[in-house]
Design an enzyme around this catalytic site. Sequence first.
Site, PDB file in Angstrom:
ATOM      1  N   ASP A 169       0.868  -1.177   0.000  1.00 17.92           N
ATOM      2  CA  ASP A 169       0.000   0.000   0.000  1.00 17.92           C
ATOM      3  C   ASP A 169       0.905   1.227   0.000  1.00 17.92           C
ATOM      4  OD1 ASP A 169      -2.332   1.584   0.346  1.00 17.92           O
ATOM      5  OD2 ASP A 169      -1.950   1.683   2.487  1.00 17.92           O
ATOM      6  N   LYS A 170       0.337   2.407  -0.280  1.00 13.07           N
ATOM      7  CA  LYS A 170       1.167   3.618  -0.277  1.00 13.07           C
ATOM      8  C   LYS A 170       0.976   4.429   1.005  1.00 13.07           C
ATOM      9  CE  LYS A 170      -0.035   7.510  -2.050  1.00 13.07           C
ATOM     10  NZ  LYS A 170       0.301   8.494  -0.991  1.00 13.07           N
ATOM     11  N   THR A 171      -0.242   4.946   1.199  1.00  9.66           N
ATOM     12  CA  THR A 171      -0.483   5.864   2.312  1.00  9.66           C
ATOM     13  C   THR A 171      -0.323   5.156   3.653  1.00  9.66           C
ATOM     14  OG1 THR A 171      -2.074   6.967   0.904  1.00  9.66           O
ATOM     15  CG2 THR A 171      -2.109   7.547   3.238  1.00  9.66           C
ATOM     16  N   GLU A 201      -2.997  20.957   1.853  1.00 11.20           N
ATOM     17  CA  GLU A 201      -3.561  22.261   2.206  1.00 11.20           C
ATOM     18  C   GLU A 201      -3.159  22.659   3.623  1.00 11.20           C
ATOM     19  OE1 GLU A 201      -7.828  23.009   0.992  1.00 11.20           O
ATOM     20  OE2 GLU A 201      -6.413  24.360   0.050  1.00 11.20           O
ATOM     21  N   LYS A 249      -4.003  28.850  -7.024  1.00 13.09           N
ATOM     22  CA  LYS A 249      -2.869  27.935  -6.870  1.00 13.09           C
ATOM     23  C   LYS A 249      -3.231  26.631  -7.568  1.00 13.09           C
ATOM     24  CE  LYS A 249      -4.261  26.088  -2.347  1.00 13.09           C
ATOM     25  NZ  LYS A 249      -4.084  26.124  -0.917  1.00 13.09           N
ATOM     26  N   GLY A 297      -5.258   3.157  -3.438  1.00 16.04           N
ATOM     27  CA  GLY A 297      -6.508   3.809  -3.841  1.00 16.04           C
ATOM     28  C   GLY A 297      -6.297   5.254  -4.250  1.00 16.04           C
ATOM     29  N   ARG A 329      -5.998   3.899  -7.806  1.00 19.73           N
ATOM     30  CA  ARG A 329      -7.461   3.940  -7.785  1.00 19.73           C
ATOM     31  C   ARG A 329      -8.041   2.532  -7.819  1.00 19.73           C
ATOM     32  NH1 ARG A 329      -8.865   7.782  -5.362  1.00 19.73           N
ATOM     33  NH2 ARG A 329     -10.796   8.337  -6.354  1.00 19.73           N
ATOM     34  N   ASP A 352      -1.502  -0.948   5.999  1.00 20.50           N
ATOM     35  CA  ASP A 352      -1.779  -0.468   7.361  1.00 20.50           C
ATOM     36  C   ASP A 352      -3.249  -0.182   7.624  1.00 20.50           C
ATOM     37  OD1 ASP A 352      -1.601   3.082   7.392  1.00 20.50           O
ATOM     38  OD2 ASP A 352      -1.842   1.799   5.657  1.00 20.50           O
ATOM     39  N   ASN A 407      -8.561  -1.227   4.270  1.00 22.36           N
ATOM     40  CA  ASN A 407      -8.657  -1.483   2.828  1.00 22.36           C
ATOM     41  C   ASN A 407      -7.520  -2.373   2.322  1.00 22.36           C
ATOM     42  OD1 ASN A 407      -6.708   0.440   3.257  1.00 22.36           O
ATOM     43  ND2 ASN A 407      -7.302   1.762   1.570  1.00 22.36           N
TER      44      ASN A 407
END
Length: 1242
Positions: A449-451, A550, A614, A728, A861, A887, A890
């Site tokens: 996974d990435k995040t 942000e 921006k 995702g 995705r 982690d 999902n």
Amino acid sequence: MSRRWTDSLGPDDEAMPYSDDETDDELADELAVSSEGEPEEPPGAPHAPVETRPSDMGWKVKANDRAYHQLPEFQKKVFLCIKKSRYSGNAIKTYKYNALTFLPLNLYEQLKRAANLYFLALLILQIIPDISTLPWYTTLIPLVVVLGVTAIKDLVDDLARHRMDKEINNRKSEVLLNGRFQEAKWRDIQVGDVVRMKKNDFIPADILLLSSSNPNSLCYVETAELDGETNLKFKMGLRVTDEMLQEEQQLAEFNALIKCEEPNNRLDKFLGMMEWNQEQYPLELDNMLLRGCKVRNTEECHGLVIFAGADTKIMRNGGKTRFKRTKIDELMNYMVYTIFALLILVAAGLAIGHTYWYEEIGSKAWYLYDGKDQGASYRGFLSFWGYIIVLNTMVPISLYVSVEVIRLGQSKFINWDLQMYFAEKDTPAKARTTTLNEQLGQIEYIFSDKTGTLTQNIMAFKKCTISGRSYGDPTTAEGVSLDRGRPVDWNWNRYADKKFQFMDNYLVAHVRSKKDRDAMEFFKLLSLCHTVMVENKDGELIYQAASPDEGALVTAARNFGFVFLSRTQDTITIREMDQETTYEMLALLDFNSDRKRMSIILKFPDGRIRLYCKGADTVIYERLAANSRHKETTQTALDVFANETLRTLCLCYKDISAEEYEAWSRKHKDAQLTLTNRDAALDQVYEQIEKNLMLIGATAIEDKLQDGVPETIAKLAKADIKIWVLTGDKKETAENIGYSCSLLTDDMQIHYGEDVNEKLSSRQANRRNEPQTVHQRKKKPAEPFFTQPGKNALIITGGWLNEILYEKKKKRRRLRLRRLGRRSPPSSPQDGQPMNDLEKEMRQIDFVDMACECEAVICCRVTPKQKANVVSLVKKYKKAVTLSIGDGANDVNMIKTADIGVGISGQEGMQAVMSSDYAFAQFRYLQRLLLVHGRWSYIRMCKFLRYFFFKNFAFTLVHFWYSFFSGYSSQVAYEDWFITLYNLCYSSLPVLLVGLLDQDVNDRLSLKFPKLYLPGQQGTLFNYKNFFISLFHGIFVSLIIFFIPYGAFLQTMGQDGEAPSDYQSFAVVTASSLIFTVNLQISLDTSYWTFVNCFAVLGSIAIYFGIMFDIHSAGIHVIFPSVFTFTGAASNALRQPYLWLTIILTVGISLLPVICIQFLHKTIWPSVGDKVQRNRKKYEMELEEEEKKKPSAFQRGRRSRRSAYAFSHSRGYADLISSGRSIRRRPTARGGPQDSIREVPH
């Protein structure tokens, strides 16, 4: 080319596909929509997603009415006539046994293992007097020990699952019962209950949000348990429930009926309807709080339970719990079957031998008459079963218990490894299973996974460029560059976030001097142009952002003196250095994935109107005015930032006259009122105002990777392990992280979904045109997809993945055929559909082959189910050993599907850890888990098994040679007690310690030379070849051990004039020769000597002699005359020097060939491990020198500029802000809807 146009030609790259979970009704609606208003689509054209609504909402929930859900219409048949409610309770169950089922179920599971069943059958045979050649206890004792040890281990594992389930099920929540809120356990919550949740509470079920303490029933949730993301998402109750369900009494009288979709695993979708007071209200995902999320920044909220327990989306995404076994386990089972076959063949051969021997010799020798009138064939039959018992040690029962002990020890070493302990969060590594350790040394593919796994999901403002000058490198306040600077001291700013670190002291001094208008404008833009929400808690500002990007930018502006203080529906207030200013917000042009930018139009206190914008450099540069300055220098800075894998954003502004704004505002209002294609109309209006912009500069944000991620990936790649990222996230974000962590490099040719689909379709068309049989198609070696030299990488979205693998087409086709009333394959092979299941399978094989040709694969995705499907495809068609690491909830399906599942612990989300086989806190520990623990475990287990088979063949086959001299009569060559204790006491400890402690090279050299990992992937250390080598080695040693003493005993005279050639003396000499041989053999195979190993070898020999002299003593014979019959045999035989010389000769000849072969191998054909061992001291000195040197900074390779833009994954909070729903204060007196303050859209 606009994104909207490309989307019509293929799947939407931004959409998360859930085709596998779509119902037939949904797809039928989709087909109906596509067939009504549009011409017939061209063959093979991909389908754009269509908004659908199920025709039948079969799930009904009545508020505050538990009896309603027990009605007969909601009962389902469980077994025969037994029925139960279709609504799950909220308790979860992951354990396997309870007090009643443990013994029978565990015994049943253990007896499914072929060897255990075999030994049980053997025990029954040994009870039969006519067959038994060995006492029953020789099998019973080891069998009870094996079953007992395994049962205790299973019990301990299951008790841990019981504890975890109990801890979750006993969490407390407030439930509305009998008109008031009462504390209840999670397991007692039922569908239809109204629950109250407080700040920082976990959400106990899938709940419809009714009301909250925030304005307009807004509720912030953290979804770390679901997806590993820590940024807050907002949910909102319906206006009617917000206004009428605030008080306890109102909630108790709430009696709405909810009709919604059946429980499913779609995390991105919920459709339903609420019927209340003769009115109907639509429900969607924004109204739902999902189990596993956490309530944040909301003091109190109320909700209605829609799905509970196993029906919740988080549990539905868990996938099936699969029983995982290692490759070595499978091999071991096949080898045990091979030994069974050998055993039956040998026993049958000897039984036939006995039949002939009895006919020719036995029946005619008067001294052999036993008083039984049994024929030769019947005696041969009995002899067959007798030899099955005598030779049973070819299948060693102690093998399995020894393997369990070794695996347990290896798991403990992982738990105790301080180098995998994360002190920051007090999280040690944890082996949550004890059965898969050696598989860690055979991994070929890692799916990550990435995040939260590769990244920390923390954004940090690192650098910027303002008016053509770059800032962010370490400098003094005077602008002098430093090699190593010190972070800026923010004490001058009472609003500063003290955690924010910035190294460029010059920029801070420059901004504080107020001399540079562009620098002031730069940070003013950051503090005004955003959709961040602010909360003032005890004088401290807390920001909630739709994305971490942000939040990082607004925090940076805050530290530089431009502090965002508050906002209302149409104003925004900031503190510019020491002055507080309020700006009127005229319009907020929100970000979306097509626009890749956001703008805000503000009216300054002096009446000026200015647009701040921006966005991604690719879209901003197209919209800059011709006279905009610093384009080239900013572009150069963007190149540098992108090369450092920072996420860039360009900042610009535009002054607007009042007349221009008025004209644009009218168009904007018209677009807002458009009923069809409103988003497209708004985008068109936004385009008209967002042009002729003036560039100010650009920001560079670091999406912080976890420490050591690039180095870990590089090291694993050297070990020939391929890493695929399944996420995702959006395509741009995933690609950017791919570059950051060195998975993608500039010299790689990247292929996207369109290219992949084209190549696969071309291959499929060629295959259709070649007239071949099924057999030829499968056997023909595949040609490579990439014929050009160089590295390739694949980046594919979930939509294209479905398109390529026919995942959605199969359902569409089935529905079309159902409508036509037939089920035949398509008549034309050009329609893009698979002609049959074989063609679909070949397409999948092609995709896997293509992906495996690439150095890196990123799937973005993708849904949890697609993640698991990708893992399954590689397992199925590559027969590769796979590892998944993640982690969040999902990732659970992927973790369960892979051969090894690893959970990242220490974060908020623990769902992945609960489903994993191994858990630790940081991705970088993966290299140590695989390259050190995994490799060692594999080497140890292989060495253990090779030796174990050898020592049992050498031990057992002595009976075989002896049978030629004993009339094939099932007579044993050793004493009974020696057979019983051989595997338990005399030869078990040294090999057990090799299985636990042996290492060819130490951990530091294992990490320095990743190539040492390759033998595990290739399975070279334990396979059928090694098995047969062990078999022939055992045959050779058994020959030596039997025939040298046999030759020495022939026509021999002892020192005392007596012949020592009796059976008992012979048994002592062969047994002693065997013990010396096998214990010295394991010494030759030991690479890593410790005091314990040395003690085990010498101790095993000492134990043998100690026990032998005891059981051969006269004293024990007097007590048990029938059990201990070798009285004085050992002392009588071993006092003869001649027999000691025989033992020495036997052992020497047994070991000499092994010593010679090992010497030749290490000198002429050394392996990588042998070479490293030989130069161990030199390499260790190099490592020490490297540690003394200062570690060099990580250098990233040059590459051409890409847009590193990666904003939030979804729209921001603009709609929420502009509607005022998050800001308007709730009136103190609560009445019906007529009393509430109405919100007027501006």
